[in-house]
Design a protein around this motif. Structure first.
Motif, PDB file in Angstrom:
ATOM      1  N   MET A   1      -2.836  42.997  -1.978  1.00 12.72           N
ATOM      2  CA  MET A   1      -3.520  43.752  -3.028  1.00 12.72           C
ATOM      3  C   MET A   1      -2.648  43.875  -4.275  1.00 12.72           C
ATOM      4  N   LEU A   2      -1.367  44.144  -4.083  1.00 10.64           N
ATOM      5  CA  LEU A   2      -0.450  44.269  -5.214  1.00 10.64           C
ATOM      6  C   LEU A   2      -0.301  42.943  -5.951  1.00 10.64           C
ATOM      7  N   THR A   3      -0.191  41.856  -5.194  1.00 12.01           N
ATOM      8  CA  THR A   3      -0.033  40.535  -5.806  1.00 12.01           C
ATOM      9  C   THR A   3      -1.282  40.148  -6.591  1.00 12.01           C
ATOM     10  N   GLU A   4      -2.440  40.338  -5.981  1.00 12.79           N
ATOM     11  CA  GLU A   4      -3.685  39.977  -6.655  1.00 12.79           C
ATOM     12  C   GLU A   4      -3.909  40.789  -7.923  1.00 12.79           C
ATOM     13  N   ALA A   5      -3.449  42.048  -7.923  1.00 12.85           N
ATOM     14  CA  ALA A   5      -3.620  42.894  -9.114  1.00 12.85           C
ATOM     15  C   ALA A   5      -2.563  42.599 -10.172  1.00 12.85           C
ATOM     16  N   GLY A   6      -1.517  41.866  -9.812  1.00 12.61           N
ATOM     17  CA  GLY A   6      -0.463  41.546 -10.771  1.00 12.61           C
ATOM     18  C   GLY A   6       0.503  42.688 -11.016  1.00 12.61           C
ATOM     19  N   VAL A   7       0.733  43.514  -9.993  1.00 15.33           N
ATOM     20  CA  VAL A   7       1.633  44.658 -10.134  1.00 15.33           C
ATOM     21  C   VAL A   7       3.082  44.186 -10.019  1.00 15.33           C
ATOM     22  N   GLU A   8       3.918  44.603 -10.944  1.00 10.42           N
ATOM     23  CA  GLU A   8       5.354  44.350 -10.834  1.00 10.42           C
ATOM     24  C   GLU A   8       5.946  45.388  -9.877  1.00 10.42           C
ATOM     25  N   VAL A   9       6.659  44.902  -8.879  1.00  9.00           N
ATOM     26  CA  VAL A   9       7.243  45.775  -7.865  1.00  9.00           C
ATOM     27  C   VAL A   9       8.755  45.612  -7.861  1.00  9.00           C
ATOM     28  N   ILE A  10       9.452  46.733  -7.909  1.00  8.20           N
ATOM     29  CA  ILE A  10      10.910  46.737  -7.784  1.00  8.20           C
ATOM     30  C   ILE A  10      11.257  47.535  -6.533  1.00  8.20           C
ATOM     31  N   ARG A  11      12.098  46.964  -5.676  1.00 10.41           N
ATOM     32  CA  ARG A  11      12.462  47.618  -4.424  1.00 10.41           C
ATOM     33  C   ARG A  11      13.909  48.093  -4.470  1.00 10.41           C
ATOM     34  N   ASN A  12      14.199  49.013  -3.566  1.00 14.98           N
ATOM     35  CA  ASN A  12      15.576  49.517  -3.388  1.00 14.98           C
ATOM     36  C   ASN A  12      16.150  50.121  -4.666  1.00 14.98           C
ATOM     37  N   GLU A  13      15.321  50.833  -5.380  1.00 19.37           N
ATOM     38  CA  GLU A  13      15.774  51.596  -6.548  1.00 19.37           C
ATOM     39  C   GLU A  13      15.422  53.062  -6.328  1.00 19.37           C
ATOM     40  N   ARG A  14      16.426  53.933  -6.471  1.00 15.29           N
ATOM     41  CA  ARG A  14      16.200  55.357  -6.264  1.00 15.29           C
ATOM     42  C   ARG A  14      16.630  56.137  -7.498  1.00 15.29           C
ATOM     43  N   LEU A  15      15.904  57.199  -7.765  1.00 12.35           N
ATOM     44  CA  LEU A  15      16.289  58.091  -8.863  1.00 12.35           C
ATOM     45  C   LEU A  15      17.700  58.615  -8.650  1.00 12.35           C
ATOM     46  N   ALA A  16      18.397  58.814  -9.738  1.00 12.75           N
ATOM     47  CA  ALA A  16      19.784  59.287  -9.681  1.00 12.75           C
ATOM     48  C   ALA A  16      19.798  60.794  -9.444  1.00 12.75           C
ATOM     49  N   LEU A  17      19.552  61.184  -8.203  1.00 13.47           N
ATOM     50  CA  LEU A  17      19.555  62.608  -7.859  1.00 13.47           C
ATOM     51  C   LEU A  17      20.897  63.230  -8.236  1.00 13.47           C
ATOM     52  N   GLY A  18      20.856  64.397  -8.824  1.00 14.25           N
ATOM     53  CA  GLY A  18      22.087  65.082  -9.188  1.00 14.25           C
ATOM     54  C   GLY A  18      22.599  64.745 -10.572  1.00 14.25           C
ATOM     55  N   ALA A  19      22.112  63.676 -11.165  1.00 12.33           N
ATOM     56  CA  ALA A  19      22.544  63.303 -12.519  1.00 12.33           C
ATOM     57  C   ALA A  19      21.747  64.095 -13.554  1.00 12.33           C
ATOM     58  N   GLU A  20      22.443  64.606 -14.555  1.00 15.02           N
ATOM     59  CA  GLU A  20      21.766  65.416 -15.575  1.00 15.02           C
ATOM     60  C   GLU A  20      20.746  64.608 -16.362  1.00 15.02           C
ATOM     61  N   ASP A  21      20.986  63.301 -16.478  1.00 17.54           N
ATOM     62  CA  ASP A  21      20.084  62.462 -17.265  1.00 17.54           C
ATOM     63  C   ASP A  21      19.167  61.618 -16.385  1.00 17.54           C
ATOM     64  N   ALA A  22      18.935  62.052 -15.137  1.00 14.68           N
ATOM     65  CA  ALA A  22      18.069  61.279 -14.250  1.00 14.68           C
ATOM     66  C   ALA A  22      16.654  61.182 -14.806  1.00 14.68           C
ATOM     67  N   VAL A  23      16.174  62.245 -15.416  1.00 14.03           N
ATOM     68  CA  VAL A  23      14.882  62.237 -16.087  1.00 14.03           C
ATOM     69  C   VAL A  23      15.086  62.756 -17.499  1.00 14.03           C
ATOM     70  N   GLU A  24      14.768  61.922 -18.471  1.00 18.30           N
ATOM     71  CA  GLU A  24      14.887  62.324 -19.882  1.00 18.30           C
ATOM     72  C   GLU A  24      13.517  62.771 -20.381  1.00 18.30           C
ATOM     73  N   LYS A  25      13.488  63.955 -20.971  1.00 19.70           N
ATOM     74  CA  LYS A  25      12.242  64.488 -21.493  1.00 19.70           C
ATOM     75  C   LYS A  25      12.387  64.798 -22.990  1.00 19.70           C
ATOM     76  N   LYS A  26      11.280  64.680 -23.677  1.00 18.99           N
ATOM     77  CA  LYS A  26      11.240  65.028 -25.095  1.00 18.99           C
ATOM     78  C   LYS A  26       9.880  65.633 -25.391  1.00 18.99           C
ATOM     79  N   ASP A  27       9.892  66.840 -25.957  1.00 18.06           N
ATOM     80  CA  ASP A  27       8.655  67.536 -26.304  1.00 18.06           C
ATOM     81  C   ASP A  27       7.702  67.640 -25.111  1.00 18.06           C
TER      82      ASP A  27
END
Length: 524
Positions: A118-144
């Motif tokens: 299903m993912l291939t047919e829809a053309g979804v780009e998939v990246i594996r083995n990537e995790r958010l940088a838990l504990g890092a102050e800049d793990a999620v950057e927000k603006k407004d």
């Protein structure tokens, strides 16, 4: 720059990514391991789908593909479909619906293949083995009030206009500063009856000592047995229902791995089970394990719950979670070895257990054992609308984006000692037929917290209501609805809070989602 990033390759994440891509959006699906599909492709092949007419859209499409897979004679390598049907019997409503052409009992590898296709047919780009940088102050950057970028442990940063956190843990939600809770609310908080502490009486009807040396308080309590009840009935606490692995056993001698004593085997963790047999020697293997048949002489195996071992998981860092996962794996494999070999287990049970082994053709990169632990409940968002016991039982919630379909259900939360005996706590089960709307307001945050994030898994719900909501078909439904909502927000240039529901509803219905429980749907 992506239009939509989906973090978490669970069943909800796959459905969301596929739907967004089909709508022409540039989509990235980020998986934190190699695994794709969450619990649906990690052993939970006996799907909790008690009212299949309430499941629509991509979820129904998925189960339709399962049906077509098993229509082929080539798919039956270890037994005939007729033999399987007789073995399954009426359990899980025969596991299929001939009118709808869907089947919800399947092998994990089949679910994985369907999702990947299903993912291939829809053309979804998939990246594996990537995790958010838990504990890092800049793990999620927000603006407004908007997320503008997320940083991974690898140092890579990914950016999108809209984000969908489809993980079981809710890490993106937490790092984005969205309000959430873990554990159980007090009954008084939302006027519920089955939230909070819930006593279930003594283990095995009584007679199971809570101490290392049976009957000797000076020997100390067995592992994960609390010294007292967690509290009075209905009180809040930090605990949630037990986790487990849903693993696949095989009875086919040509496709089963031998049961071996696992590394880290700790007999103390199986002492309660030994004492259950001592109190009730008539227990059978089916009294201990739920061995639901799935095709080709395999099982979806449930109820090896490690009660009390998961409390630190939801808010834990990766090292904490990996430790808890390793403990659950050792407990699970240790339980199998114990049942097959320990002389305190009746011989008939041991012989029965020795007729099974991990399926050799499943999870071949992990020794036949699933990768995904069953996070039955982790973090839960607190938004403008909280799904509660009343939302479920009274079948009322505004702005439906899908239907909940399952019974009111929680597994045990804790073992505790009372009068020297082990008591159980936290489970509830009500088998009323439920079909109820789940609110759009419960999958998007409060406006002041984040305006471009949606949460189809760790949605805004009380512990009690989540016991019914937390099912894989429902996650798929909500994931697809979240993707449609995200795409509409991009099209209209609005926040997730300002998306007009009447516009969203029309698009959901157009996509085949089922939003309202009609009288004609009460067919099992």
């Amino acid at each position: 720059m992506y239009n939509i990033i989906v973090y978490g390759a669970t069943s909800a994440g796959v459905a969301a990514a596929v739907q967004a891509a089909r709508l022409g959006r540039k989509v990235l699906l980020i998986a934190n391991t190699e695994h794709i599909g969450g619990m649906t492709s990690s052993g939970l092949g006996a799907t909790d789908i008690n009212n299949r007419r309430g499941i629509g859209g991509i979820a129904r499409e998925f189960y339709g593909q399962v049906y077509r897979h098993y229509e082929s004679a080539k798919s039956w390598v270890s037994q005939t479909p007729e033999t399987y049907d007789r073995l399954l019997g009426t359990r899980f409503w025969f596991g299929r619906d001939e009118e709808l052409k869907i089947r919800w009992m399947f092998e994990p590898k089949v679910a994985t293949a369907i999702y990947l296709n299903m993912l291939t047919e829809a053309g979804v780009e998939v990246i594996r083995n990537e995790r958010l940088a838990l504990g890092a102050e800049d793990a999620v950057e927000k603006k407004d009030g908007r997320i503008v970028g997320i940083r991974m442990e690898s140092g890579k940063v990914y950016a999108a206009d809209l984000y969908i956190d489809a993980g079981y843990e809710g890490d993106l939600m937490a790092l984005a500063g969205v309000s959430y809770t873990t554990g159980r609310e007090a009954n008084s908080q939302y006027g519920e009856k089955t939230n909070g502490v819930f006593d279930n009486g003594p283990l095995e009807g009584g007679g199971v000592s809570a101490y290392h040396v049976s009957g000797d308080p000076d020997s100390g309590l067995l592992p994960y047995v609390l010294p007292n009840s967690p509290g009075e009935k209905g009180e809040a606490d930090h605990r949630v229902q037990a986790y487990c692995y849903r693993f696949t056993l095989s009875s086919d001698p040509d496709n089963r791995l031998p049961i071996e004593k696992p590394e880290g085997y700790d007999p103390k963790h199986h002492e309660l089970l030994a004492r259950r047999f001592a109190v009730n020697p008539k227990l059978t293997l089916d009294d201990i394990l739920t061995l639901t048949p799935i095709p080709n002489r395999k099982t979806d195996t449930n109820h090896v719950d490690f009660v009390g071992a998961n409390y630190a998981y939801a808010n834990g860092h990766y090292a904490d979670r990996e430790r808890i996962e390793a403990e659950h794996r050792a407990f699970t494999l240790g339980t199998l070895w114990f049942l097959a070999n320990d002389e305190r287990v009746p011989e008939l049970v041991r012989a029965d257990m020795r007729g099974w082994g991990l399926a050799a053709d499943e999870f071949t990169d992990n020794g036949g054992f699933p990768v995904q632990i069953y996070v039955r409940e982790g973090r839960r968002m607190v938004s403008d609308y909280v799904m509660t016991e009343m939302s479920v039982k009274q079948r009322t919630a505004p702005e439906s984006v899908g239907l909940g379909t399952y019974y009111f259900d929680s597994h045990y939360v804790s073992h505790y000692a009372r009068d020297g005996l082990v008591h159980l706590e936290g489970t509830f089960w009500e088998d009323d037929e439920l079909l109820y709307p789940i609110s759009y307001q419960s999958i998007r945050p409060k406006r002041e917290e984040c305006t471009n994030l949606l949460l189809p898994v760790t949605l805004s719900s009380s512990h009690a209501a989540y016991g019914s909501i937390r099912m894989e078909p429902v996650y798929m439904v909500l994931g697809q609805s979240a993707a449609i909502a995200a795409s509409l927000c991009l099209e209209l240039g609005v926040t997730v809070q300002d998306l007009p529901y009447e516009v969203l509803r029309a698009k959901l219905l157009e996509a085949g989602q089922v939003l309202d429980a009609e009288p004609s749907m009460w067919i099992m």
